[in-house]
Write a protein that holds these residues in place. Structure first.
Motif, short mmCIF file in Angstrom:
data_model
loop_
_atom_site.label_atom_id
_atom_site.label_comp_id
_atom_site.label_asym_id
_atom_site.label_seq_id
_atom_site.Cartn_x
_atom_site.Cartn_y
_atom_site.Cartn_z
N GLY A 1 40.89 32.62 41.99
CA GLY A 1 39.71 32.50 41.14
C GLY A 1 39.01 33.83 40.96
O GLY A 1 39.17 34.75 41.78
N SER A 2 38.24 33.92 39.88
CA SER A 2 37.41 35.12 39.65
C SER A 2 35.97 34.70 39.40
O SER A 2 35.23 35.40 38.70
CB SER A 2 37.95 35.93 38.47
OG SER A 2 38.04 35.14 37.29
N ARG B 1 43.28 41.19 55.21
CA ARG B 1 44.00 41.84 54.11
C ARG B 1 43.94 40.90 52.91
O ARG B 1 44.51 39.81 52.95
CB ARG B 1 45.45 42.13 54.52
CG ARG B 1 45.56 43.12 55.66
CD ARG B 1 47.01 43.45 55.99
NE ARG B 1 47.72 42.32 56.55
CZ ARG B 1 48.83 41.80 56.04
NH1 ARG B 1 49.34 42.29 54.92
NH2 ARG B 1 49.42 40.77 56.61
N VAL B 2 43.27 41.31 51.87
CA VAL B 2 42.90 40.40 50.79
C VAL B 2 43.59 40.75 49.49
O VAL B 2 43.58 41.90 49.04
CB VAL B 2 41.37 40.38 50.58
CG1 VAL B 2 40.99 39.34 49.52
CG2 VAL B 2 40.66 40.08 51.90
N SER B 3 44.20 39.73 48.87
CA SER B 3 44.70 39.79 47.50
C SER B 3 44.03 38.66 46.73
O SER B 3 43.34 37.82 47.31
CB SER B 3 46.22 39.62 47.46
OG SER B 3 46.86 40.66 48.17
N ALA B 4 44.22 38.64 45.41
CA ALA B 4 43.58 37.61 44.61
C ALA B 4 44.45 37.26 43.42
O ALA B 4 45.31 38.05 43.00
CB ALA B 4 42.20 38.06 44.13
N ALA B 5 44.23 36.07 42.89
CA ALA B 5 44.92 35.61 41.68
C ALA B 5 43.92 34.85 40.82
O ALA B 5 43.08 34.12 41.34
CB ALA B 5 46.10 34.72 42.03
N ALA B 6 44.02 35.05 39.53
CA ALA B 6 43.11 34.37 38.60
C ALA B 6 43.68 34.47 37.20
O ALA B 6 44.54 35.30 36.91
CB ALA B 6 41.71 35.01 38.65
N HIS B 7 43.19 33.60 36.30
CA HIS B 7 43.57 33.71 34.89
C HIS B 7 42.90 34.94 34.27
O HIS B 7 43.50 35.64 33.46
CB HIS B 7 43.18 32.44 34.14
CG HIS B 7 44.06 31.27 34.43
ND1 HIS B 7 45.43 31.34 34.35
CD2 HIS B 7 43.78 30.00 34.81
CE1 HIS B 7 45.95 30.17 34.66
NE2 HIS B 7 44.96 29.32 34.95
N VAL B 8 41.66 35.18 34.66
CA VAL B 8 40.92 36.36 34.18
C VAL B 8 40.79 37.32 35.35
O VAL B 8 40.04 37.08 36.30
CB VAL B 8 39.53 35.97 33.64
CG1 VAL B 8 38.79 37.21 33.15
CG2 VAL B 8 39.65 34.94 32.53
N THR B 9 41.53 38.42 35.30
CA THR B 9 41.61 39.31 36.45
C THR B 9 40.71 40.54 36.36
O THR B 9 40.55 41.26 37.35
CB THR B 9 43.06 39.79 36.65
OG1 THR B 9 43.49 40.47 35.46
CG2 THR B 9 43.98 38.61 36.92
N PRO C 1 37.47 41.04 36.44
CA PRO C 1 36.41 41.19 37.45
C PRO C 1 36.92 41.58 38.83
O PRO C 1 36.16 42.08 39.67
CB PRO C 1 35.76 39.80 37.48
CG PRO C 1 36.12 39.17 36.18
CD PRO C 1 37.49 39.68 35.87
N LEU C 2 38.21 41.38 39.09
CA LEU C 2 38.78 41.67 40.40
C LEU C 2 39.23 43.12 40.55
O LEU C 2 39.47 43.60 41.66
CB LEU C 2 39.98 40.76 40.67
CG LEU C 2 39.70 39.25 40.67
CD1 LEU C 2 41.02 38.48 40.55
CD2 LEU C 2 38.96 38.84 41.94
N ALA C 3 39.34 43.83 39.45
CA ALA C 3 39.97 45.15 39.44
C ALA C 3 39.24 46.17 40.30
O ALA C 3 39.86 47.08 40.87
CB ALA C 3 40.10 45.66 38.01
N ALA C 4 37.93 46.07 40.40
CA ALA C 4 37.14 47.09 41.09
C ALA C 4 36.89 46.79 42.56
O ALA C 4 36.13 47.50 43.22
CB ALA C 4 35.80 47.27 40.39
N LEU C 5 37.56 45.75 43.12
CA LEU C 5 37.23 45.32 44.48
C LEU C 5 38.13 45.95 45.54
O LEU C 5 37.96 45.68 46.72
CB LEU C 5 37.33 43.79 44.57
CG LEU C 5 36.40 43.00 43.64
CD1 LEU C 5 36.55 41.51 43.89
CD2 LEU C 5 34.94 43.45 43.84
#
Length: 351
Positions: free
Chosen positions: A120-121, A138-146, A148-152
């Motif tokens: 989610g984002s 150690r954190v990764s993420a997945a979302a339809h809209v990515t 907002p996650l790019a700067a983390l």
């Protein structure tokens, strides 16, 4: 191996999230070739890098280090034939070498933090990514809209909710924080992944409805047992930041429970058996650099000059060389085990 090279290897393994253990000599009694402060690193495959004494104690040290990696707990190890009172916090082994020296070692394992995947984002998901990194996960993420996650500063960001893609980060824990944005798709992908535990940010009522939806999608009841919802303890959260705080508290709780379960399993496995096999005495503890005409004794790790080897046998189509008759006898007790070690050593030498 020079100290700076050993440190570089440690850093590389840390960067690659590979477990390892650092072994430090804290006592050395002659006639041993080790010295106080000598260090080596044992990786997850059992390869020893560095120097902590002669070849006869090598197998003991490697197995003790691998046990420390499995449990995640440090340990003290004594290899000696001295008559001393046993200590509860010291793992004692007989010195197998004919030299009859003594040494004590401290083994410190480094085990990478679990890999966490946030789905989610949403504002809660974004905050959870930040908090989870701050507590060392150690954190990764997945979302339809990515976007907002790019700067983390995440390890990896995945587009969409495909179980195969999620498995690419080998998540141990998944936090589903979609909160209304493709909840069912995200939860199904999470439950079809390799993650040991899936946490869901949702009320109990919504979680029950999603469980029914997962059963309708073919998720088995056994796999649904891996789902934790609500995601964390009840802290009366209202804002996205507070909800994320509770969810990350749930991640921390489950991380420690999984680590404790692994440590308990390791202790249980070792409780009924000798932790490290007793090795026969070897005729020499000299350490030499390998050359094309040398062979690693799979029992004690000593380098053997093939041309002058006196103790040789053929087993399962493979010729095996030993430094002494005692190692040959030990090999014959469990040839499959030591042949596997020999093949692994030969493969690493080729690569």
């Amino acid at each position: 191996m020079k100290a700076d090279t050993l440190l570089q290897l440690e850093q590389r393994l840390i960067d690659e999230a590979e477990p390892f253990a650092v072994v430090t000599v804290i006592r050395a009694a002659p006639p041993t070739s080790a010295w106080v402060g000598a260090q080596a690193l044992v990786d997850n495959d059992g390869a020893l890098h560095g120097w902590i004494g002669g070849g006869c104690s090598r197998a003991i040290v490697i197995e003790a280090a691998r046990q420390a990696i499995r449990s995640g707990l440090p340990k003290r190890v004594r290899i000696s034939n001295e008559r001393v009172a046993p200590e509860a916090d010291v793992e004692a082994h007989a010195m197998p070498c004919a030299s009859n020296g003594a040494m004590e070692l401290f083994i410190q394992p480094t085990v990478p933090a679990p890999s966490v995947l946030v789905l989610g984002s949403t504002p809660t998901a974004l905050e959870a990514c930040v908090l989870a990194q701050r507590v060392g996960l150690r954190v990764s993420a997945a979302a339809h809209v990515t976007a907002p996650l790019a700067a983390l500063g995440l390890q990896r960001v995945i587009q969409g909710f495909d179980a195969d893609a999620l498995n690419g980060v080998e998540p141990q824990l998944i936090l589903v924080a979609t909160q209304g944005d493709s909840d069912e798709d995200a939860l199904e992908a999470a439950l079809r992944s390799v993650a040991a535990v899936v946490l869901l940010v949702a009320s109990r009522r919504k979680a029950d409805r999603l469980r029914e939806a997962m059963l309708a999608r073919g998720i088995t009841p056994a796999r649904l047992a891996a789902l934790y919802a609500p995601a964390g303890p009840a802290i009366h959260a209202h804002t996205p930041q507070e909800i994320a705080l509770g969810a990350v508290a749930g991640l921390v709780t489950l991380r420690r429970e999984l680590e404790q379960a692994a440590a308990d399993a390791s202790a249980s496995m070792l409780a009924g058996a000798e932790t490290v096999p007793v090795l026969p005495p070897c005729e020499s503890i000299a350490s030499v650099e390998l050359s094309p005409a040398r062979y690693l004794n799979p029992v004690c790790g000593m380098a053997i000059d093939i041309a002058s080897a006196k103790h040789v046998i053929d087993s399962q189509g493979q010729r095996v060389y030993f430094c002494c008759d005692g190692c040959k006898i030990e090999f014959e007790r469990d040839p499959d085990r030591y042949l596997a070690i020999a093949r692994g050593t030969a493969h690493k030498a080729r690569t």
